[in-house]
Design a protein around this motif. Sequence first.
Motif, PDB file in Angstrom:
ATOM      1  N   TYR A  59      47.019   5.839 -33.527  1.00 21.40           N
ATOM      2  CA  TYR A  59      45.672   6.015 -32.958  1.00 21.40           C
ATOM      3  C   TYR A  59      45.078   4.664 -32.560  1.00 21.40           C
ATOM      4  O   TYR A  59      44.554   4.483 -31.460  1.00 21.40           O
ATOM      5  CB  TYR A  59      44.754   6.736 -33.959  1.00 21.40           C
ATOM      6  N   CYS A  60      45.187   3.686 -33.455  1.00 26.04           N
ATOM      7  CA  CYS A  60      44.604   2.360 -33.183  1.00 26.04           C
ATOM      8  C   CYS A  60      45.291   1.691 -31.991  1.00 26.04           C
ATOM      9  O   CYS A  60      44.632   1.066 -31.166  1.00 26.04           O
ATOM     10  CB  CYS A  60      44.717   1.456 -34.410  1.00 26.04           C
ATOM     11  N   LYS A  61      46.593   1.836 -31.932  1.00 27.55           N
ATOM     12  CA  LYS A  61      47.333   1.202 -30.842  1.00 27.55           C
ATOM     13  C   LYS A  61      46.880   1.780 -29.490  1.00 27.55           C
ATOM     14  O   LYS A  61      46.528   1.045 -28.573  1.00 27.55           O
ATOM     15  CB  LYS A  61      48.840   1.429 -31.052  1.00 27.55           C
ATOM     16  N   LYS A  62      46.846   3.114 -29.417  1.00 25.26           N
ATOM     17  CA  LYS A  62      46.573   3.774 -28.135  1.00 25.26           C
ATOM     18  C   LYS A  62      45.082   3.793 -27.796  1.00 25.26           C
ATOM     19  O   LYS A  62      44.673   3.396 -26.703  1.00 25.26           O
ATOM     20  CB  LYS A  62      47.118   5.207 -28.226  1.00 25.26           C
ATOM     21  N   GLU A  63      44.278   4.230 -28.759  1.00 29.46           N
ATOM     22  CA  GLU A  63      42.858   4.500 -28.466  1.00 29.46           C
ATOM     23  C   GLU A  63      41.946   3.285 -28.637  1.00 29.46           C
ATOM     24  O   GLU A  63      40.799   3.302 -28.206  1.00 29.46           O
ATOM     25  CB  GLU A  63      42.353   5.647 -29.361  1.00 29.46           C
ATOM     26  N   ILE A  64      42.441   2.251 -29.292  1.00 31.70           N
ATOM     27  CA  ILE A  64      41.603   1.056 -29.478  1.00 31.70           C
ATOM     28  C   ILE A  64      42.222  -0.128 -28.717  1.00 31.70           C
ATOM     29  O   ILE A  64      41.657  -0.626 -27.756  1.00 31.70           O
ATOM     30  CB  ILE A  64      41.442   0.691 -30.990  1.00 31.70           C
ATOM     31  N   VAL A  65      43.396  -0.548 -29.167  1.00 34.99           N
ATOM     32  CA  VAL A  65      43.973  -1.798 -28.651  1.00 34.99           C
ATOM     33  C   VAL A  65      44.333  -1.683 -27.167  1.00 34.99           C
ATOM     34  O   VAL A  65      43.919  -2.514 -26.353  1.00 34.99           O
ATOM     35  CB  VAL A  65      45.196  -2.216 -29.504  1.00 34.99           C
ATOM     36  N   GLU A  66      45.081  -0.624 -26.806  1.00 35.76           N
ATOM     37  CA  GLU A  66      45.486  -0.477 -25.397  1.00 35.76           C
ATOM     38  C   GLU A  66      44.303  -0.064 -24.518  1.00 35.76           C
ATOM     39  O   GLU A  66      44.074  -0.636 -23.454  1.00 35.76           O
ATOM     40  CB  GLU A  66      46.633   0.532 -25.286  1.00 35.76           C
ATOM     41  N   LYS A  67      43.530   0.886 -24.998  1.00 36.04           N
ATOM     42  CA  LYS A  67      42.425   1.407 -24.185  1.00 36.04           C
ATOM     43  C   LYS A  67      41.409   0.331 -23.820  1.00 36.04           C
ATOM     44  O   LYS A  67      40.920   0.260 -22.693  1.00 36.04           O
ATOM     45  CB  LYS A  67      41.743   2.544 -24.939  1.00 36.04           C
ATOM     46  N   TYR A  68      41.084  -0.529 -24.795  1.00 29.29           N
ATOM     47  CA  TYR A  68      40.062  -1.548 -24.527  1.00 29.29           C
ATOM     48  C   TYR A  68      40.665  -2.918 -24.192  1.00 29.29           C
ATOM     49  O   TYR A  68      39.952  -3.896 -24.000  1.00 29.29           O
ATOM     50  CB  TYR A  68      39.082  -1.647 -25.703  1.00 29.29           C
ATOM     51  N   GLY A  69      41.999  -2.986 -24.166  1.00 32.22           N
ATOM     52  CA  GLY A  69      42.673  -4.200 -23.709  1.00 32.22           C
ATOM     53  C   GLY A  69      42.501  -5.411 -24.617  1.00 32.22           C
ATOM     54  O   GLY A  69      42.237  -6.515 -24.136  1.00 32.22           O
ATOM     55  N   PHE A  70      42.661  -5.202 -25.926  1.00 31.99           N
ATOM     56  CA  PHE A  70      42.553  -6.333 -26.857  1.00 31.99           C
ATOM     57  C   PHE A  70      43.908  -7.050 -26.933  1.00 31.99           C
ATOM     58  O   PHE A  70      44.759  -6.726 -27.748  1.00 31.99           O
ATOM     59  CB  PHE A  70      42.101  -5.857 -28.243  1.00 31.99           C
ATOM     60  N   SER A  71      44.073  -8.050 -26.071  1.00 33.71           N
ATOM     61  CA  SER A  71      45.386  -8.682 -25.939  1.00 33.71           C
ATOM     62  C   SER A  71      45.738  -9.591 -27.108  1.00 33.71           C
ATOM     63  O   SER A  71      46.896  -9.964 -27.286  1.00 33.71           O
ATOM     64  CB  SER A  71      45.429  -9.488 -24.635  1.00 33.71           C
ATOM     65  N   LYS A  72      44.743  -9.972 -27.902  1.00 34.36           N
ATOM     66  CA  LYS A  72      45.052 -10.856 -29.040  1.00 34.36           C
ATOM     67  C   LYS A  72      45.512 -10.092 -30.286  1.00 34.36           C
ATOM     68  O   LYS A  72      45.911 -10.709 -31.270  1.00 34.36           O
ATOM     69  CB  LYS A  72      43.830 -11.712 -29.384  1.00 34.36           C
ATOM     70  N   VAL A  73      45.408  -8.773 -30.265  1.00 37.43           N
ATOM     71  CA  VAL A  73      45.902  -7.995 -31.418  1.00 37.43           C
ATOM     72  C   VAL A  73      47.422  -7.961 -31.347  1.00 37.43           C
ATOM     73  O   VAL A  73      47.996  -7.292 -30.504  1.00 37.43           O
ATOM     74  CB  VAL A  73      45.316  -6.553 -31.444  1.00 37.43           C
ATOM     75  N   ARG A  74      48.063  -8.733 -32.224  1.00 38.01           N
ATOM     76  CA  ARG A  74      49.532  -8.861 -32.191  1.00 38.01           C
ATOM     77  C   ARG A  74      50.200  -7.921 -33.163  1.00 38.01           C
ATOM     78  O   ARG A  74      51.367  -7.593 -33.029  1.00 38.01           O
ATOM     79  CB  ARG A  74      49.961 -10.298 -32.524  1.00 38.01           C
ATOM     80  N   GLN A  75      49.462  -7.516 -34.220  1.00 35.92           N
ATOM     81  CA  GLN A  75      50.065  -6.625 -35.212  1.00 35.92           C
ATOM     82  C   GLN A  75      49.019  -5.631 -35.692  1.00 35.92           C
ATOM     83  O   GLN A  75      47.849  -5.999 -35.858  1.00 35.92           O
ATOM     84  CB  GLN A  75      50.537  -7.413 -36.431  1.00 35.92           C
ATOM     85  N   ILE A  76      49.477  -4.412 -35.935  1.00 36.27           N
ATOM     86  CA  ILE A  76      48.636  -3.425 -36.618  1.00 36.27           C
ATOM     87  C   ILE A  76      49.403  -3.059 -37.880  1.00 36.27           C
ATOM     88  O   ILE A  76      50.537  -2.582 -37.805  1.00 36.27           O
ATOM     89  CB  ILE A  76      48.405  -2.167 -35.752  1.00 36.27           C
ATOM     90  N   VAL A  77      48.803  -3.350 -39.035  1.00 29.08           N
ATOM     91  CA  VAL A  77      49.513  -3.085 -40.291  1.00 29.08           C
ATOM     92  C   VAL A  77      48.710  -2.103 -41.136  1.00 29.08           C
ATOM     93  O   VAL A  77      47.494  -1.980 -40.977  1.00 29.08           O
ATOM     94  CB  VAL A  77      49.791  -4.389 -41.093  1.00 29.08           C
TER      95      VAL A  77
END
Length: 236
Positions: A59-77
């Motif tokens: 969910y975080c990868k698709k709906e947060i990081v990709e959707k809003y384009g947070f390019s500095k998020v390198r890892q979701i743990v």
Amino acid sequence: MKHVAIVLAAGKGSRMHSDIPKQFMRLAGRPVICYALQSFEESFIDEIILVTGEGQNAYCKKEIVEKYGFSKVRQIVSGGKERYDSVYQGLCAAGDCDYVYIHDGARPFLDADILNRARQCVEEYEACAAGMRVKDTIRVADEHGVIRHTPERKYVWQMQTPQVFSYSLVKSAYDRLFQQGDFCGITDDVMVVERMLSCPVRLFEGSYRNIKITTPEDILVAQLFLESREKYSQDG
Ligand code: CTP
Ligand code: MG
């Protein structure tokens, strides 16, 4: 110098009494967590590690990081049961870096001024945290509600995040905490560093707006802060 942010979003938000965890609730159309991520994204921070709940990674990868384009998020743990478990997961994922900025994802009003003060402070002192002087008198009472102690107000601060450390220092403090296994009373990272390393920690000014979304009325306050920010930027 490499500056890494660990953004915590693995809590259940029990005091909010909402169906979805508070960090994913909407604030002016965006999930709460987006605001802190945006501030880090626009700052000198090199890399962001997002710590989220078990099963919330996709969910975080698709709906947060990709959707809003947070390019500095390198890892979701994945985080853990308590806040310190989540922080430790973030620290282990961070690896080789100079400074870490540990921030509650439930604090949307992190801004560039706070981050600049944090940077200046950590580069000088190695261990520091955002806080603000309390406005009310604080009293310490016993279990019956009888006042036992009144600390002098000018020395009393309410703690916020980011709490910022040299990586090697905070990692060794957390390693020790997990080796010893005595987690009694630990609520933040300052406490871990103080208890495990007896290391002094400096305060720097956060802001009175840098609230943590904790109970339902905090959402109303946050909405007002956002409206006033929009008005201010339109006027200015
Ligand atoms: N947090 C976390 N992992 C946990 C507990 C908390 O990553 N096991 C995060 C929360 O998501 C939040 C921050 O730490 O961004 C501050 O914690 P808090 O306000 O206490 O959030 P919750 O623990 O979710 O709320 P509550 O205590 O009301 O259940
Ligand atoms: Mg909590």
